[in-house]
Scaffold this active site. Structure first.
Site, PDB file in Angstrom:
ATOM      1  N   HIS A 154      28.099  53.730  30.705  1.00  0.00           N
ATOM      2  CA  HIS A 154      27.862  54.840  30.756  1.00  0.00           C
ATOM      3  C   HIS A 154      28.921  55.827  31.215  1.00  0.00           C
ATOM      4  O   HIS A 154      29.732  55.467  31.901  1.00  0.00           O
ATOM      5  CB  HIS A 154      26.629  55.146  31.833  1.00  0.00           C
ATOM      6  CG  HIS A 154      27.032  54.575  33.366  1.00  0.00           C
ATOM      7  ND1 HIS A 154      27.763  55.423  34.118  1.00  0.00           N
ATOM      8  CD2 HIS A 154      26.719  53.721  33.916  1.00  0.00           C
ATOM      9  CE1 HIS A 154      27.774  54.763  35.206  1.00  0.00           C
ATOM     10  NE2 HIS A 154      27.324  53.493  35.078  1.00  0.00           N
ATOM     11  N   GLU A 199      23.070  57.496  32.990  1.00  0.00           N
ATOM     12  CA  GLU A 199      22.857  56.247  33.651  1.00  0.00           C
ATOM     13  C   GLU A 199      22.222  56.422  35.353  1.00  0.00           C
ATOM     14  O   GLU A 199      21.329  55.925  35.736  1.00  0.00           O
ATOM     15  CB  GLU A 199      23.843  55.175  33.528  1.00  0.00           C
ATOM     16  CG  GLU A 199      23.527  53.823  34.041  1.00  0.00           C
ATOM     17  CD  GLU A 199      23.646  53.459  35.406  1.00  0.00           C
ATOM     18  OE1 GLU A 199      23.530  52.377  35.845  1.00  0.00           O
ATOM     19  OE2 GLU A 199      24.441  54.337  36.107  1.00  0.00           O
ATOM     20  N   ASP A 246      28.509  58.976  32.779  1.00  0.00           N
ATOM     21  CA  ASP A 246      28.448  59.533  33.899  1.00  0.00           C
ATOM     22  C   ASP A 246      28.763  59.085  35.183  1.00  0.00           C
ATOM     23  O   ASP A 246      28.895  57.694  35.344  1.00  0.00           O
ATOM     24  CB  ASP A 246      27.083  60.247  34.017  1.00  0.00           C
ATOM     25  CG  ASP A 246      25.878  59.023  34.002  1.00  0.00           C
ATOM     26  OD1 ASP A 246      26.299  57.990  33.237  1.00  0.00           O
ATOM     27  OD2 ASP A 246      24.911  59.166  34.907  1.00  0.00           O
TER      28      ASP A 246
END
EC number: 3.5.1.16
Length: 383
Positions: free
Chosen positions: A80, A144, A82
Site C-alpha cells: 500500500h 489500506e 498510504d
C-alpha cells in the site's frame, strides 16, 4: 531503462518525501496521486506496462498495476502507498525526510510500508525481465490504513489470476500465512427522554444498554468456547467493548446510548455467521423493546485470511528463508488478494514500528530483502 533509476537510497528518500496520508478525517486525508506518479514513471523506465486505476468512493486515490511478461500465472508483489497520520509533537525528526542514523532509516512509511517499493525497484536492477517465462506484477494500493478501498476494488475488478502473491508489510522477514479479521459495530439504543423525577414517563437508554451489554458479554464467552485456532497466540475470536456514550444530564432520563465494539474473527468465519450471532445475542432486547435497538457497521469489515500451509508458495518461501510461516493478530490486505491467488505477507521492517513516532527500518534488512525478492521472482517467473 535500468540506468535511469536513481540509487536505492534516493528512491527511498523520494518515496518518504511524498506525503500520502490516509485518514477518515477529511482535513488529514491526502491523495496518493503524486506517489503513484513516481512509482509509475520508475516502473515504465524498467519496461513495465503501467495501469493507474482511480478508486471509487475515495478522495482522489489511485491504485497502480505494473506488469511485464506474458502468459498466465506468475507472481504478484503488492503493497500500500498510504501511511497513517503523524503526531508532530512526538516525532523528533521530520517525518518526510529520510534520515539514516545508527543503522536505521527514519521516516513516515519507512517500515509501513512505502519502503517496500524501493526494495522491489532496486532488486529489479539485477533481474533480466526480458527472460521471464511468466508475468511479474507489482500492485500499489490506496487507503489500506483506513478502508482498504484500494485492495478491495482491485480484487473485485481485476481478471488477473497470478500463481501467488506476496504483500510486503513489515514482518521482520518472517513469512505470515494467516491472520484474524476485523468487524466493528455501533450498537445504538433510542430511549425516551423525560425528567428523572418520574421514571415511568420515559425509557432509559442506558438501562437498556446495560441489558444489551450483558448479552454481548455472553456472546464473547460463547465465541471463546466454540471457536479455536491453536496457532494464534490468542486462539479464539476476541470481542471488545471500546467506547460508550449516553445521556447528557444526571436529572434527565437518557434518550440515547451508543456502544462501539469490535470482533476479530478467525480465518474461515463469515460475516453472515458473525452478524447472525450478534443479532441472536441482542434478540431478547430487541424483542422486549421493538424498534429501539439498531446495529450499524463502523467500518467495512475485513475477513480473516489463511494461505494453505501446504501450498507451493509456503514451501518455497520457508525453504528460502529457513523459517516457518507464522500467524498474526493484526490485519492486512491479504484477505482481498487471497481471493485472486494464494498469498503470503512478508516484508522488511518490524510491525512494532508501524504507526509509531520516529518510525524506522533497520538497514540490516536491506541485503536479505533484496536477495529474497530476486529469488522469488526467479522461482515463480523463470520456471
Amino acid at each position: 531503462m535500468k540506468n535511469k533509476l536513481p540509487p536505492f537510497i534516493e528512491i527511498y528518500r523520494a518515496l518518504i518525501a511524498t506525503p500520502s496520508i490516509s485518514a477518515t478525517e477529511e482535513a488529514l486525508d491526502q491523495s496518493n496521486a503524486d506517489l503513484i506518479t513516481l512509482l509509475a514513471d520508475w516502473f515504465k523506465d524498467l519496461g513495465f506496462n503501467v495501469e493507474v486505476q482511480p478508486v471509487p468512493g475515495t478522495r482522489n486515490k489511485f491504485n497502480m498495476l505494473a506488469s511485464i511478461g506474458q502468459g498466465a500465472g506468475g507472481l504478484l508483489l503488492a503493497g500500500h502507498t498510504d501511511t497513517v497520520p503523524f503526531d508532530d509533537g512526538r516525532w523528533t525528526r521530520d517525518p518526510f525526510t529520510l534520515t539514516e542514523h545508527d543503522g536505521k532509516l527514519y521516516g513516515l512509511g519507512t517500515a509501513d510500508m512505502k519502503g517496500f517499493f524501493a526494495f522491489i525497484l532496486d532488486a529489479l536492477r539485477d533481474v533480466d525481465v526480458t527472460k521471464l517465462k511468466k508475468p511479474l506484477y507489482i500492485l500499489a494500493t490506496a487507503d489500506e490504513e483506513t478502508s482498504m478501498a484500494g485492495a478491495r476494488y482491485f480484487a473485485e475488478t481485476t481478471a488477473l489470476r497470478p500463481d501467488c502473491a506476496i504483500i510486503g508489510e513489515p514482518t521482520s522477514l518472517q513469512p505470515v500465512r494467516a491472520h484474524k479479521g476485523h468487524i466493528s459495530n455501533a450498537i445504538r439504543i433510542q430511549g425516551q427522554s423525560g425528567h428523572s423525577s418520574d421514571p415511568a414517563r420515559g425509557v432509559n437508554a442506558i438501562e437498556l444498554m446495560h441489558d444489551a451489554i450483558g448479552h454481548i458479554l455472553q456472546l464473547r464467552d460463547n465465541l471463546k468456547e466454540r471457536y479455536h485456532y491453536e496457532a494464534f497466540t490468542v486462539p479464539y475470536p476476541t470481542l471488545n467493548l471500546g467506547h460508550i456514550h449516553g445521556g447528557d444530564a444526571s436529572n434527565r432520563i437518557c434518550a440515547c446510548c451508543e456502544l462501539h465494539m469490535d470482533i476479530r474473527p478467525l480465518p474461515g468465519m463469515t460475516f453472515n455467521e458473525l452478524n447472525g450471532l450478534l443479532n441472536d445475542a441482542l434478540a431478547p432486547v430487541s424483542e422486549r423493546w421493538p424498534g429501539r435497538l439498531t446495529v450499524d457497521e463502523l467500518h467495512p469489515p475485513i475477513p480473516g485470511y489463511e494461505c494453505p500451509p501446504n501450498h507451493q508458495l509456503v514451501e518455497v518461501v520457508e525453504k528460502l528463508l529457513g523459517a516457518k510461516t507464522e500467524v498474526v493478530n493484526y490485519c492486512t490486505e491479504a484477505p482481498f488478494i487471497q481471493t485472486l491467488c494464494p498469498t503470503l505477507v512478508l516484508g522488511p521492517g518490524s510491525i512494532n514500528q508501524a504507526h509509531q513516532p520516529d518510525e524506522y527500518l533497520e538497514t540490516r534488512f536491506i541485503k536479505p530483502t533484496r536477495e529474497l525478492i530476486i529469488q522469488v521472482i526467479h522461482h515463480f517467473c523463470w520456471h
